[in-house]
Motif scaffolding. Structure first.
Motif, PDB file in Angstrom:
ATOM      1  N   HIS A 142      -2.070   7.404  -3.838  1.00  0.00           N
ATOM      2  CA  HIS A 142      -3.320   7.310  -3.083  1.00  0.00           C
ATOM      3  C   HIS A 142      -3.571   8.618  -2.352  1.00  0.00           C
ATOM      4  N   LEU A 177      -6.276  -5.422  -0.262  1.00  0.00           N
ATOM      5  CA  LEU A 177      -6.188  -5.069  -1.685  1.00  0.00           C
ATOM      6  C   LEU A 177      -6.769  -6.216  -2.516  1.00  0.00           C
ATOM      7  N   TYR A 221      -9.943   4.664  -3.192  1.00  0.00           N
ATOM      8  CA  TYR A 221      -9.461   3.326  -2.864  1.00  0.00           C
ATOM      9  C   TYR A 221      -9.679   2.368  -4.033  1.00  0.00           C
ATOM     10  N   PHE A 268       0.846  -1.193   0.000  1.00  0.00           N
ATOM     11  CA  PHE A 268       0.000   0.000   0.000  1.00  0.00           C
ATOM     12  C   PHE A 268       0.886   1.249   0.000  1.00  0.00           C
TER      13      PHE A 268
END
Length: 374
Positions: free
Chosen positions: A63, A105, A76, A14
């Motif tokens: 992100h 994820l 997301y 991430f």
């Protein structure tokens, strides 16, 4: 001779904040030492960290966090879609490791499995417990996604055995492998006898699950001569600054903001004690870094901390992280007379996290997964 030199490995993590860079960097260093090719899919601070590192192939996304629910869901989804497309593009990798936040994820996991790639989930911490302690409205959804990803994965790596129960992963017993990734650069993280140890310290993310606000609220219960050093960034920074202002504690507490990792030994050597008051953890590297600098640690038993820190042997265990408990312990600690023994035992603890030993263990593990699927 490394066994895994012919492996082409994908590492998906991430997009990192600054606080996530250290565990990711350590994992990357281990993998670069054992596999032939490493392909890193991540974003934000991760891309800034590795953009000039020609030892690996870097695939960047980004992100954006948001306080608005719909925008947060869209951001997301877009992140997962972009990562899934990278997984589709990288069909040459032999298998994938999903690291920080990887258990939530789902789209990249589905893409990896649909393209015939095996996936290891490597848990740096519990995404679910973090969301629960932040009272996040999406914690329930994330829990279901995490369990689905656990079911789809081929193997799951935890750092220590206790995390299996702590994070409710018992039903995946047949997939779980215990393998730490922690190692310490003892050439940089070492004791400086000339450094005055003036502070009770905290190093980490300033967020709810880390219990840092509990430490801050213990400060008014202490003698005003006791100084505190709080290092880090995070969503609670404004609240902490306001609390210090309202309670007239600004002269007693130094807020440093974010500290570069190479500067961290200097700060640890300014501390007479590091406090880790977390509600949830995996196993924070900062504990080993503090012990390596001769800085005693007082921590809750969150995550796997209790497997490493033994009360009054190589550190101290907090019964809980209530402000009154923390302040009561600190008053006792300031009169503690046997710190040399605690420090020596701490050095012995760190010696068990030798880089070459950790590297060999990961080489063996990845080779077995590559050859046999474990």
């Amino acid at each position: 001779m490394k066994k895994s030199k012919n492996i082409s490995l994908g590492l998906l993590s991430f997009p990192s904040t600054k606080t996530g860079i250290t565990p990711l960097s350590n994992m990357v260093e281990i993998l670069l030492a054992v596999v032939g090719d490493l392909h890193l899919v991540s974003g934000n601070e991760s891309c800034r960290k590795f953009q000039d590192d020609n030892r690996l192939e870097l695939y960047c996304t980004h992100h954006h966090s948001s306080s608005f629910s719909l925008k947060r869901v869209w951001n997301y989804f877009y992140l997962q879609l972009s990562m899934a497309l990278y997984v589709l593009q990288l069909r040459k990798v032999d298998f994938w490791i999903f690291f920080i936040g990887g258990d939530t994820l789902l789209l990249p996991m589905l893409m990896a499995r649909l393209t015939g790639k095996r996936v290891i989930l490597l848990f740096a911490g519990s995404s679910i417990q973090t969301l629960v302690h932040r009272q996040d409205k999406f914690a329930g959804v994330a829990r279901r996604v995490s369990h689905l990803n656990c079911s789809l994965s081929n193997a799951m790596i935890l750092y220590f055995k206790s995390l299996k129960t702590e994070w409710g992963l018992e039903k995946y017993e047949d997939k779980i492998i215990i393998q730490p990734r922690h190692f310490i650069d003892t050439k940089n993280f070492k004791r400086n006898p000339a450094s005055p140890r003036e502070y009770i310290g905290y190093v980490g993310r300033l967020s709810q699950e880390k219990g840092v606000m509990n430490l801050v609220k213990s400060i008014p219960l202490m003698d005003k001569k006791v100084k505190f050093l709080i290092c880090g960034e995070g969503p609670l920074k404004k609240e902490i600054k306001e609390y210090l202002r309202v309670n007239d504690l600004k002269n007693q507490v130094e807020l440093t903001g974010w500290i570069n990792h190479q500067d961290l030994p200097d700060y640890l050597n300014r501390m007479k004690l590091l406090v880790v008051p977390s509600y949830t953890e995996g196993f924070p590297n900062i504990i080993l870094e503090a012990l390596s600098c001769g800085t005693p640690v007082a921590a809750t038993t969150a995550g796997a901390i209790g497997e490493i820190i033994k009360d009054h042997e190589n550190g101290f265990i907090l019964k809980n992280n209530y402000p009154s408990t923390i302040s009561g312990f600190l008053e006792e600690f300031l009169d503690y007379e046997n710190l040399d023994k605690i420090r020596e035992n701490g050095y012995q603890t760190v010696a068990g996290f030798d880089y070459n030993k950790i590297k060999k263990n990961w080489d063996d593990l990845l080779y077995r997964f590559y050859e046999e699927g474990l």
